[in-house]
Design a protein around this motif. Structure first.
Motif, PDB file in Angstrom:
ATOM      1  N   GLU A 179       0.848  -1.184   0.000  1.00 34.48           N
ATOM      2  CA  GLU A 179       0.000   0.000   0.000  1.00 34.48           C
ATOM      3  C   GLU A 179       0.884   1.235   0.000  1.00 34.48           C
ATOM      4  O   GLU A 179       1.775   1.368   0.847  1.00 34.48           O
ATOM      5  CB  GLU A 179      -0.919   0.029   1.225  1.00 34.48           C
ATOM      6  N   ILE A 180       0.657   2.133  -0.949  1.00 38.14           N
ATOM      7  CA  ILE A 180       1.391   3.390  -1.053  1.00 38.14           C
ATOM      8  C   ILE A 180       0.689   4.425  -0.186  1.00 38.14           C
ATOM      9  O   ILE A 180      -0.502   4.682  -0.364  1.00 38.14           O
ATOM     10  CB  ILE A 180       1.454   3.846  -2.519  1.00 38.14           C
ATOM     11  N   HIS A 181       1.421   5.005   0.749  1.00 39.69           N
ATOM     12  CA  HIS A 181       0.824   5.943   1.707  1.00 39.69           C
ATOM     13  C   HIS A 181       0.818   7.354   1.108  1.00 39.69           C
ATOM     14  O   HIS A 181       1.849   8.016   1.031  1.00 39.69           O
ATOM     15  CB  HIS A 181       1.625   5.921   2.996  1.00 39.69           C
ATOM     16  N   ALA A 182      -0.363   7.793   0.705  1.00 40.04           N
ATOM     17  CA  ALA A 182      -0.531   9.149   0.160  1.00 40.04           C
ATOM     18  C   ALA A 182      -1.551   9.916   0.988  1.00 40.04           C
ATOM     19  O   ALA A 182      -2.284  10.754   0.472  1.00 40.04           O
ATOM     20  CB  ALA A 182      -0.969   9.083  -1.302  1.00 40.04           C
ATOM     21  N   ALA A 183      -1.582   9.633   2.295  1.00 44.04           N
ATOM     22  CA  ALA A 183      -2.585  10.219   3.187  1.00 44.04           C
ATOM     23  C   ALA A 183      -1.919  10.867   4.394  1.00 44.04           C
ATOM     24  O   ALA A 183      -0.702  10.886   4.543  1.00 44.04           O
ATOM     25  CB  ALA A 183      -3.560   9.133   3.645  1.00 44.04           C
ATOM     26  N   HIS A 184      -2.764  11.433   5.250  1.00 45.28           N
ATOM     27  CA  HIS A 184      -2.410  11.882   6.600  1.00 45.28           C
ATOM     28  C   HIS A 184      -1.282  12.916   6.645  1.00 45.28           C
ATOM     29  O   HIS A 184      -0.562  13.032   7.636  1.00 45.28           O
ATOM     30  CB  HIS A 184      -2.070  10.682   7.492  1.00 45.28           C
ATOM     31  N   GLY A 185      -1.154  13.673   5.559  1.00 41.89           N
ATOM     32  CA  GLY A 185      -0.194  14.762   5.555  1.00 41.89           C
ATOM     33  C   GLY A 185       1.236  14.344   5.350  1.00 41.89           C
ATOM     34  O   GLY A 185       2.155  15.155   5.589  1.00 41.89           O
ATOM     35  N   TYR A 186       1.479  13.117   4.890  1.00 43.63           N
ATOM     36  CA  TYR A 186       2.838  12.686   4.619  1.00 43.63           C
ATOM     37  C   TYR A 186       3.222  13.064   3.180  1.00 43.63           C
ATOM     38  O   TYR A 186       2.467  13.715   2.471  1.00 43.63           O
ATOM     39  CB  TYR A 186       2.991  11.204   4.947  1.00 43.63           C
ATOM     40  N   VAL A 233      -3.554   2.212  -2.646  1.00 42.72           N
ATOM     41  CA  VAL A 233      -3.147   3.577  -2.340  1.00 42.72           C
ATOM     42  C   VAL A 233      -4.035   4.078  -1.210  1.00 42.72           C
ATOM     43  O   VAL A 233      -5.266   3.980  -1.303  1.00 42.72           O
ATOM     44  CB  VAL A 233      -3.274   4.517  -3.555  1.00 42.72           C
ATOM     45  N   ARG A 234      -3.425   4.570  -0.141  1.00 46.35           N
ATOM     46  CA  ARG A 234      -4.213   5.204   0.919  1.00 46.35           C
ATOM     47  C   ARG A 234      -4.242   6.700   0.669  1.00 46.35           C
ATOM     48  O   ARG A 234      -3.214   7.354   0.525  1.00 46.35           O
ATOM     49  CB  ARG A 234      -3.636   4.910   2.303  1.00 46.35           C
ATOM     50  N   PHE A 235      -5.456   7.242   0.599  1.00 44.89           N
ATOM     51  CA  PHE A 235      -5.683   8.669   0.430  1.00 44.89           C
ATOM     52  C   PHE A 235      -6.340   9.249   1.673  1.00 44.89           C
ATOM     53  O   PHE A 235      -7.194   8.606   2.287  1.00 44.89           O
ATOM     54  CB  PHE A 235      -6.643   8.944  -0.726  1.00 44.89           C
ATOM     55  N   GLY A 261      -1.938   1.380 -12.568  1.00 45.96           N
ATOM     56  CA  GLY A 261      -1.649   0.078 -11.994  1.00 45.96           C
ATOM     57  C   GLY A 261      -2.107  -0.164 -10.580  1.00 45.96           C
ATOM     58  O   GLY A 261      -1.868  -1.244 -10.025  1.00 45.96           O
ATOM     59  N   ALA A 262      -2.767   0.808  -9.938  1.00 45.14           N
ATOM     60  CA  ALA A 262      -3.290   0.600  -8.587  1.00 45.14           C
ATOM     61  C   ALA A 262      -4.608  -0.154  -8.644  1.00 45.14           C
ATOM     62  O   ALA A 262      -5.374  -0.030  -9.611  1.00 45.14           O
ATOM     63  CB  ALA A 262      -3.472   1.926  -7.864  1.00 45.14           C
ATOM     64  N   ASP A 263      -4.900  -0.931  -7.594  1.00 46.50           N
ATOM     65  CA  ASP A 263      -6.057  -1.828  -7.613  1.00 46.50           C
ATOM     66  C   ASP A 263      -7.159  -1.469  -6.641  1.00 46.50           C
ATOM     67  O   ASP A 263      -8.317  -1.821  -6.878  1.00 46.50           O
ATOM     68  CB  ASP A 263      -5.583  -3.253  -7.298  1.00 46.50           C
ATOM     69  N   LEU A 264      -6.833  -0.822  -5.529  1.00 45.49           N
ATOM     70  CA  LEU A 264      -7.836  -0.493  -4.512  1.00 45.49           C
ATOM     71  C   LEU A 264      -7.364   0.738  -3.769  1.00 45.49           C
ATOM     72  O   LEU A 264      -6.156   0.951  -3.595  1.00 45.49           O
ATOM     73  CB  LEU A 264      -8.054  -1.659  -3.549  1.00 45.49           C
TER      74      LEU A 264
END
Length: 363
Positions: A179-186, A233-235, A261-264
């Motif tokens: 999971e690619i972390h693209a959330a929480h202000g990072y 991907v986490r948004f 290429g992301a799935d969920l």
């Protein structure tokens, strides 16, 4: 016995999840050796979630580079020693029938901070105490933290390479997905939001430009791990602030990321700015997940104050989300999936045999 949407299997690429109750990544700040290598605490913490019946267990935000850590007590996935330690944990998760995932993360301007427990200090750790220089899209500090340095073109390319290499280490350790972390202000969220991205080059300004780094990361990670393993991907779907990142932006970029290429998409919210009003309540982020699912026509998971079996079942059965991610509720009750099955009248064949004497009698 009854059936329930919550306990229907789900398949993404080459991976089948036994149910839709998934363990969200939860930072533990427990690497006292400061080397990013997970040890017994992580085996216990993640292993009990797998034994408790979760369909997926996602290991906490693990840094793709030393400078990408939120704190010096974070786990990492940037070298072989870390991957070898993770392999032991992954093997145990698999032995309990759960899918194993790991969240790949870079903290950006929220790096080099004090851990959430064990210290009285807060904010940025100074260099004299082992801290390091944080980086971001722009030299705009998170409130209360030291200013970051804006990444240049070479630094951005390095970030993409770090995510790809970390993904390769993760799959080498046996993880089924990343999971690619693209959330929480990072870091990746910092590029996405106009509140933290003030760039005037090809990585700033328009939505297409602000999403460029994330899409490059998704593409590189997909290439690194091949076609069989899912990429999540986490948004954070909204900054909760005027002029900030919002759920419509999230849905648009989710569609682009799916094409890359992301799935969920694992939908959370907030974390990029302070001083905002967040409407916290039971399932408060579920409408955000539903919006992304509907607008982008992509699979999503929902997270945030989901605490009962009936609530979780309603979210999945109604189609608001394809799965739920649990955090605090699983800390309180690591066996929530087994209990939820009992409450919903579902018979499971994956109780740990050591615990069968405690299984509720079938109705």
């Amino acid at each position: 016995m009854a059936t329930a949407a919550l306990f229907e299997p789900l398949t993404l690429r080459g991976v089948t999840f036994r149910n839709r109750i998934w363990a969200a990544p939860m930072c533990q700040y427990s690497i006292l050796a400061k080397d990013g290598v997970p040890r017994d605490w992580h085996l216990m913490h993640l292993g009990q979630l797998a034994a408790g019946g979760a369909g997926l267990v996602v290991a906490e935000a693990s840094a793709v580079s030393p400078e990408g850590r939120i704190t010096d007590a974070d786990t990492g996935i940037w070298n072989d020693d870390q991957a070898a330690a993770w392999a032991r944990i992954v093997d145990f998760i698999h032995s309990q029938g759960a899918v194993a995932g790991i969240q790949l993360a870079h903290a950006g301007r929220k790096a080099s901070t004090w851990p959430a427990w064990g210290h009285d200090e807060h904010g940025t750790v100074p260099a004299s105490a082992g801290g390091w220089q944080a980086v971001s899209a722009s030299a705009v500090p998170f409130p209360g933290y030291d200013p970051p340095v804006a990444l240049d073109a070479a630094g951005i390319r390095g970030i993409v390479d770090d995510f790809a290499a970390a993904a390769g280490h993760a799959i080498g350790a046996g993880f089924d997905l990343v999971e690619i972390h693209a959330a929480h202000g990072y870091l990746l969220h910092q590029f996405l939001s106009p509140l933290s991205n003030r760039r005037t080059d090809e990585y700033g300004g328009s939505l297409e430009n602000r999403a460029r780094l994330l899409l490059a990361v998704v593409t590189a990670v997909r290439t690194a791990i091949g076609p069989e393993h899912p990429v999540f991907v986490r948004f954070s779907a909204t900054d909760y602030a005027p002029g900030g990142w919002n759920e419509d932006d999230t849905a648009t970029v989710a569609g682009w990321a799916a094409a890359a290429g992301a799935d969920l998409f694992d939908i959370s919210s907030g974390g990029n700015v302070t001083g905002v009003s967040i409407p916290i309540g039971p399932g408060y982020q579920v409408p955000l997940a539903e919006h992304v699912k509907t607008a982008a026509d992509v699979p999503v998971s929902a997270v945030g104050l989901i605490t009962t079996a009936a609530q979780a079942e309603q979210i999945v059965a109604s189609g608001q989300a394809d799965a739920i991610m649990l955090g605090r509720e699983l800390l309180r009750d690591p066996h929530f999936p087994l209990r939820a099955a009992h409450e919903l009248g579902v018979s499971l064949d994956y109780w740990p045999p050591q615990y069968l004497r405690a299984r509720w009698p079938e109705a």
